[in-house]
Motif scaffolding. Structure first.
Motif, PDB file in Angstrom:
ATOM      1  N   ALA A 128      33.761  -1.117  -9.512  1.00 15.24           N
ATOM      2  CA  ALA A 128      34.508  -1.527  -8.318  1.00 15.24           C
ATOM      3  C   ALA A 128      33.463  -0.925  -7.086  1.00 15.24           C
ATOM      4  CB  ALA A 128      35.719  -1.424  -8.407  1.00 15.24           C
ATOM      5  N   PRO A 129      33.337   0.340  -7.138  1.00 17.12           N
ATOM      6  CA  PRO A 129      32.902   0.757  -5.820  1.00 17.12           C
ATOM      7  C   PRO A 129      31.367   0.857  -5.700  1.00 17.12           C
ATOM      8  CG  PRO A 129      33.925   2.637  -6.790  1.00 17.12           C
ATOM      9  CD  PRO A 129      33.852   1.445  -7.738  1.00 17.12           C
ATOM     10  N   ALA A 130      30.471  -0.053  -6.170  1.00 17.92           N
ATOM     11  CA  ALA A 130      29.219   0.149  -6.621  1.00 17.92           C
ATOM     12  C   ALA A 130      28.295   0.253  -5.389  1.00 17.92           C
ATOM     13  CB  ALA A 130      28.840  -0.894  -7.643  1.00 17.92           C
ATOM     14  N   THR A 131      28.427  -0.659  -4.683  1.00 21.34           N
ATOM     15  CA  THR A 131      27.480  -0.788  -3.607  1.00 21.34           C
ATOM     16  C   THR A 131      27.006   0.134  -2.728  1.00 21.34           C
ATOM     17  OG1 THR A 131      28.949  -2.144  -2.458  1.00 21.34           O
ATOM     18  CG2 THR A 131      27.214  -3.456  -3.759  1.00 21.34           C
ATOM     19  N   VAL A 132      28.044   0.501  -2.144  1.00 26.60           N
ATOM     20  CA  VAL A 132      27.811   1.460  -0.877  1.00 26.60           C
ATOM     21  C   VAL A 132      28.615   2.581  -0.909  1.00 26.60           C
ATOM     22  CG1 VAL A 132      27.589   1.897   1.789  1.00 26.60           C
ATOM     23  CG2 VAL A 132      27.354  -0.560   0.884  1.00 26.60           C
ATOM     24  N   ARG A 133      28.116   3.803  -0.977  1.00 30.81           N
ATOM     25  CA  ARG A 133      28.986   5.239  -0.701  1.00 30.81           C
ATOM     26  C   ARG A 133      29.163   5.403   0.569  1.00 30.81           C
ATOM     27  NH1 ARG A 133      31.433   5.587  -5.456  1.00 30.81           N
ATOM     28  NH2 ARG A 133      32.279   6.773  -4.358  1.00 30.81           N
ATOM     29  N   MET A 134      30.646   5.544   1.150  1.00 27.41           N
ATOM     30  CA  MET A 134      30.725   5.727   2.405  1.00 27.41           C
ATOM     31  C   MET A 134      31.396   7.357   2.677  1.00 27.41           C
ATOM     32  SD  MET A 134      29.873   3.529   4.136  1.00 27.41           S
ATOM     33  CE  MET A 134      30.605   3.602   5.856  1.00 27.41           C
ATOM     34  N   ALA A 135      31.456   8.152   1.620  1.00 28.82           N
ATOM     35  CA  ALA A 135      32.123   9.121   1.587  1.00 28.82           C
ATOM     36  C   ALA A 135      31.589  10.357   2.307  1.00 28.82           C
ATOM     37  CB  ALA A 135      32.421   9.525   0.007  1.00 28.82           C
ATOM     38  N   LEU A 136      30.126  10.472   2.105  1.00 29.10           N
ATOM     39  CA  LEU A 136      29.431  11.351   2.871  1.00 29.10           C
ATOM     40  C   LEU A 136      29.006  10.962   4.223  1.00 29.10           C
ATOM     41  CD1 LEU A 136      27.636  14.008   2.779  1.00 29.10           C
ATOM     42  CD2 LEU A 136      25.552  12.754   1.974  1.00 29.10           C
ATOM     43  N   ARG A 137      29.723  11.311   5.003  1.00 31.45           N
ATOM     44  CA  ARG A 137      29.535  10.922   6.769  1.00 31.45           C
ATOM     45  C   ARG A 137      29.952  12.184   7.454  1.00 31.45           C
ATOM     46  NH1 ARG A 137      34.795   6.899   6.075  1.00 31.45           N
ATOM     47  NH2 ARG A 137      36.380   8.301   7.108  1.00 31.45           N
ATOM     48  N   GLU A 138      29.420  11.976   8.769  1.00 29.78           N
ATOM     49  CA  GLU A 138      29.358  13.076   9.617  1.00 29.78           C
ATOM     50  C   GLU A 138      30.924  13.457  10.304  1.00 29.78           C
ATOM     51  OE1 GLU A 138      27.199  15.382  10.925  1.00 29.78           O
ATOM     52  OE2 GLU A 138      26.300  14.766   9.156  1.00 29.78           O
ATOM     53  N   ASP A 139      31.886  12.294  10.267  1.00 28.03           N
ATOM     54  CA  ASP A 139      33.060  12.801  10.911  1.00 28.03           C
ATOM     55  C   ASP A 139      33.977  13.255   9.609  1.00 28.03           C
ATOM     56  OD1 ASP A 139      33.177  10.433   9.226  1.00 28.03           O
ATOM     57  OD2 ASP A 139      34.592   9.455  10.754  1.00 28.03           O
ATOM     58  N   GLY A 140      33.576  13.433   8.557  1.00 23.03           N
ATOM     59  CA  GLY A 140      34.269  13.995   7.250  1.00 23.03           C
ATOM     60  C   GLY A 140      34.412  15.412   7.459  1.00 23.03           C
ATOM     61  N   PRO A 141      35.283  16.144   6.949  1.00 24.06           N
ATOM     62  CA  PRO A 141      35.039  17.738   6.952  1.00 24.06           C
ATOM     63  C   PRO A 141      34.026  18.257   6.073  1.00 24.06           C
ATOM     64  CG  PRO A 141      37.006  16.649   5.329  1.00 24.06           C
ATOM     65  CD  PRO A 141      36.487  15.525   6.110  1.00 24.06           C
ATOM     66  N   SER A 142      33.880  19.421   6.143  1.00 23.95           N
ATOM     67  CA  SER A 142      32.897  20.023   5.161  1.00 23.95           C
ATOM     68  C   SER A 142      33.956  20.798   3.970  1.00 23.95           C
ATOM     69  CB  SER A 142      32.233  21.375   5.853  1.00 23.95           C
ATOM     70  OG  SER A 142      33.219  22.346   6.298  1.00 23.95           O
ATOM     71  N   LEU A 156      35.722  16.516  -8.599  1.00 23.31           N
ATOM     72  CA  LEU A 156      34.488  15.601  -7.935  1.00 23.31           C
ATOM     73  C   LEU A 156      34.771  14.416  -8.504  1.00 23.31           C
ATOM     74  CD1 LEU A 156      31.403  17.928  -9.145  1.00 23.31           C
ATOM     75  CD2 LEU A 156      32.605  17.813  -6.877  1.00 23.31           C
ATOM     76  N   ARG A 157      35.347  13.938  -9.737  1.00 22.03           N
ATOM     77  CA  ARG A 157      35.534  12.728 -10.129  1.00 22.03           C
ATOM     78  C   ARG A 157      36.608  11.948  -9.243  1.00 22.03           C
ATOM     79  NH1 ARG A 157      35.039  12.984 -15.669  1.00 22.03           N
ATOM     80  NH2 ARG A 157      37.076  14.070 -15.882  1.00 22.03           N
ATOM     81  N   VAL A 158      37.663  12.694  -8.801  1.00 23.89           N
ATOM     82  CA  VAL A 158      38.689  12.122  -7.886  1.00 23.89           C
ATOM     83  C   VAL A 158      38.369  12.117  -6.518  1.00 23.89           C
ATOM     84  CG1 VAL A 158      41.137  12.574  -6.782  1.00 23.89           C
ATOM     85  CG2 VAL A 158      40.703  13.226  -9.201  1.00 23.89           C
ATOM     86  N   LEU A 159      37.587  12.844  -6.041  1.00 28.39           N
ATOM     87  CA  LEU A 159      36.951  12.754  -4.489  1.00 28.39           C
ATOM     88  C   LEU A 159      36.073  11.471  -4.512  1.00 28.39           C
ATOM     89  CD1 LEU A 159      36.006  16.381  -4.008  1.00 28.39           C
ATOM     90  CD2 LEU A 159      37.704  15.184  -2.645  1.00 28.39           C
ATOM     91  N   SER A 160      35.249  11.365  -5.528  1.00 26.18           N
ATOM     92  CA  SER A 160      34.361  10.244  -5.820  1.00 26.18           C
ATOM     93  C   SER A 160      35.200   8.966  -5.512  1.00 26.18           C
ATOM     94  CB  SER A 160      33.509  10.461  -6.765  1.00 26.18           C
ATOM     95  OG  SER A 160      32.555   9.039  -6.554  1.00 26.18           O
ATOM     96  N   ASP A 161      36.229   9.050  -6.682  1.00 29.31           N
ATOM     97  CA  ASP A 161      37.050   7.684  -6.811  1.00 29.31           C
ATOM     98  C   ASP A 161      37.748   7.324  -5.470  1.00 29.31           C
ATOM     99  OD1 ASP A 161      36.263   7.557  -9.557  1.00 29.31           O
ATOM    100  OD2 ASP A 161      38.195   8.187 -10.470  1.00 29.31           O
ATOM    101  N   ARG A 162      38.217   8.373  -4.917  1.00 31.20           N
ATOM    102  CA  ARG A 162      38.957   8.106  -3.605  1.00 31.20           C
ATOM    103  C   ARG A 162      38.101   7.801  -2.399  1.00 31.20           C
ATOM    104  NH1 ARG A 162      44.354   8.723  -4.968  1.00 31.20           N
ATOM    105  NH2 ARG A 162      44.957   8.911  -2.853  1.00 31.20           N
ATOM    106  N   ASP A 163      36.699   7.917  -2.572  1.00 33.78           N
ATOM    107  CA  ASP A 163      35.780   8.042  -1.241  1.00 33.78           C
ATOM    108  C   ASP A 163      36.431   8.835  -0.485  1.00 33.78           C
ATOM    109  OD1 ASP A 163      34.134   6.107  -2.467  1.00 33.78           O
ATOM    110  OD2 ASP A 163      35.365   4.437  -1.345  1.00 33.78           O
ATOM    111  N   PHE A 164      36.737  10.221  -0.701  1.00 36.36           N
ATOM    112  CA  PHE A 164      37.222  11.310   0.169  1.00 36.36           C
ATOM    113  C   PHE A 164      35.880  11.307   0.970  1.00 36.36           C
ATOM    114  CE2 PHE A 164      38.030  15.048   1.714  1.00 36.36           C
ATOM    115  CZ  PHE A 164      39.258  15.642   1.669  1.00 36.36           C
ATOM    116  N   PRO A 165      36.105  11.397   2.558  1.00 34.94           N
ATOM    117  CA  PRO A 165      35.016  11.556   3.320  1.00 34.94           C
ATOM    118  C   PRO A 165      34.578  13.121   3.379  1.00 34.94           C
ATOM    119  CG  PRO A 165      37.072  11.378   4.393  1.00 34.94           C
ATOM    120  CD  PRO A 165      37.193  11.122   3.126  1.00 34.94           C
ATOM    121  N   TYR A 166      33.476  13.379   3.366  1.00 27.49           N
ATOM    122  CA  TYR A 166      32.877  14.753   3.695  1.00 27.49           C
ATOM    123  C   TYR A 166      31.787  14.744   4.492  1.00 27.49           C
ATOM    124  CZ  TYR A 166      30.089  13.777  -0.610  1.00 27.49           C
ATOM    125  OH  TYR A 166      29.480  12.998  -1.618  1.00 27.49           O
TER     126      TYR A 166
END
Lengths: 385, 385
Positions: B35-49, B64-74
């Motif tokens: 499903a979420p194959a094309t663009v990963r939006m999770a790594l972005r400047e407005d996410g927390p460290s 790690l798997r859950v963060l990725s599955d849920r596109d957790f921003p970081y």
């Protein structure tokens, strides 16, 4: 039995070679086998004539082992099964027997018949045997709730069958063996019930494959190998994966939402305790274990019962051993009771969720094939002697 | 994650390759991955460290798997572990990371840290992280019963952490993730509790190997192969045979006879529900299942609640699915919820042992590593965003 045992040694998890499956049980088994080595007194003229119905099944085979282990006396022995199994040869106590096809005439001259061939065979052949003067000890559910048929755990309610005698050539009788889960639960609960009266019992079971027969045990073994090899598991006996999984008991679910296995615990407890008011609820689950059941039992009492008194009562109870070592975290397990006669009880503790000393939690394990079926039936037969 | 997943594919039962172990989960997993194959939006400047502590463990990997599955921003990600694991390379969302040795300084500039490295690491490093402004979501039991630390299941008591915000450079905070058995039980019990108020709960658990970590899962697999090969099972993590067996939970037993795992259910339920009067008893048992727990839950209510209303309430509950098909005997199983986010509830029925509509029995299954640990922690972290 020697030849039979060797022949079956190829099947690792066969109910007939429990030793290979239970390393601890294995030593115990060898000791058991060694003890009564010199003279077999079981075959003798003053014993009853015996028949075993369903002799090729898991419980049928265990009937033979228990009869031999306990030196049950018999004048003659008939091994009966369906047409499919007729003609097979079985060695028992050094003699060869040929399995005969079960027919009404099979019971001519038979004093005691141990049945474990399913409810429909019992319904058809049980009354025919009784007509011929046989006392039938039936392991199926066919007659358990029949008000005219005693439902007996010898340690719990022997009086229920006190009126039944070996008939000679007069009319026989039916005695029902309770369901395995009921037997194992009540072996632990009854001594406490006698002391403080159980008013309510909440049971969750952890039931072994053996309750669904030898084929289910084989399927669990086969599936486990398949899953370990990365293959799709073969689901024939059960419709879903059993290896490394568990599921609600496969018995049909009734309109009240309970499955038949659970209702056996509810109804059989009332009958065995002769107490129509005792409240029981049960959740029955199959776990990937071979031949012994476990049960988590929460008890509510009418009268106070502290945990130390409960422990002493259980230590003195026939057929029960207490395994309750908190310091070493040693409590009953299915493996530890496999191929054993006793039911093991542990985790005996005051229930924090009940006021005063009116509640206890316990954890019980018992061999499903042995005390849960064959042993209990043979004990019933012994009371007829 | 692709490289990591392939590297682990050799270990059949590794927590990192659940697909090989759960044939049904496998297809679902492929769908999820597609499903979420094309663009990963999770790594972005407005996410927390972010920091993940204990990243090489079973729960750490699942973080790690859950963060990725849920596109957790970081904005950035630190992977922390003990010295033993430091230096290992882990691929995450197409980037390579080197596991760093956990030190107090590791938290400099970290907004959110997910901890799953055991209680002693949490006790030592949690407060140090908080001092540095980090909000710690801790999966250990170290702070759960600390009155100043919220104990949170997001679907149940999100308000308990409403006062906690990402700190910027100010002081951080601790939030505790409840024990897996508590989370899975309360996901089902809470919606009913809100409607009819639970006054007493009797829980029996069927707990998977994963709760004792990746090594326990490997031991279960190893032992099973050994037993199938007729060998003595290797007992390193647990002191007794686990394959084709079950036993009382390995947590230490306290003077009241309950083990620590059981007392977590008793105490955490009171804290999460903010109800010091709710009565809970529990019997916690380990069964030979890999990564999902099951629980048999008997409920007593203050107000009447019929089973159909209960079913509708559960159907509408967040994070819960109802599997309750009596006709086809289809109810929750550990395998069916493995690698899934939801907790499954079934066997919903009026308790025959209680008067009126004041009691229900239910059977609950949930993935121990996911909703029982990593997912719940990530959901907590999401509430901080």
């Amino acid at each position: 039995m020697q030849a039979t045992a060797s022949a079956h040694r190829l099947h690792l998890f066969s109910p007939f070679t429990p030793a290979a499956f239970t390393p601890r049980g294995s030593a115990a088994r060898r000791r058991n086998a060694a003890a009564p080595a010199t003279v077999r007194m079981a075959l003798r003229e003053d014993g009853p004539s015996l028949a075993v119905v369903g002799v090729t099944g898991a419980v049928g085979q265990e009937f033979l082992r228990v009869l031999s282990d306990r030196d049950f006396p018999y004048r003659s022995l008939r091994l009966l099964a369906s047409r499919r199994s007729a003609g097979r040869r079985i060695e028992f106590e050094g003699r060869g027997y040929v399995v005969e096809e079960l027919q009404e005439e099979s019971f001519d001259g038979v004093d005691v018949a141990l049945f474990s061939a399913g409810g429909s065979v019992s319904r058809e052949m049980g009354p025919a045997a009784v007509e011929r003067g046989t006392v039938v000890v039936d392991n199926s559910s066919a007659f358990r709730m029949d008000p005219g048929v005693p439902l007996v755990i010898p340690e719990v309610n022997p009086d229920a069958m006190a009126h039944i005698r070996l008939a000679g050539r007069a009319k026989g009788a039916l005695i029902a063996n309770p369901n395995c889960s009921t037997i194992i639960c009540l072996m632990a609960a009854t001594p406490l019930h006698r002391h403080a009266k159980v008013v309510r019992m909440v049971v969750s079971t952890y039931q072994a494959a053996s309750g669904a027969g030898a084929a289910a045990m084989e399927e669990l073994e086969k599936q486990t190998r398949e899953v370990l090899d990365g293959k799709q598991p073969t689901c024939e006996i059960f419709k879903q994966q059993y290896a490394f999984n568990l599921f609600s008991h496969n018995a049909p679910v009734l309109s009240n939402g309970y499955n038949e296995e659970e209702m056996k615990l509810v109804k059989e407890t009332r009958k065995i305790w002769n107490d129509m008011d005792v409240k029981v609820t049960a959740t029955c689950i199959r776990v990937p274990v071979m031949r012994a059941h476990a049960e988590s039992v929460n008890l509510q009492f009418e009268k106070p019962l502290d945990e130390e008194t409960a422990r002493q009562i259980l230590k003195g109870a026939a057929g029960v051993i207490v395994l309750d070592d908190r310091a070493s975290n040693h409590f009953p397990t299915p493996l530890e009771v496999s191929n054993k006669d006793h039911v093991a009880v542990g985790r005996i503790r005051q229930d924090l969720s009940q006021e005063g000393n009116l509640g206890l939690d316990v954890f019980v394990c018992g061999d499903q094939i042995r005390k849960g079926a064959a042993l209990n039936a043979v004990q019933i037969a012994e009371m007829l002697l």
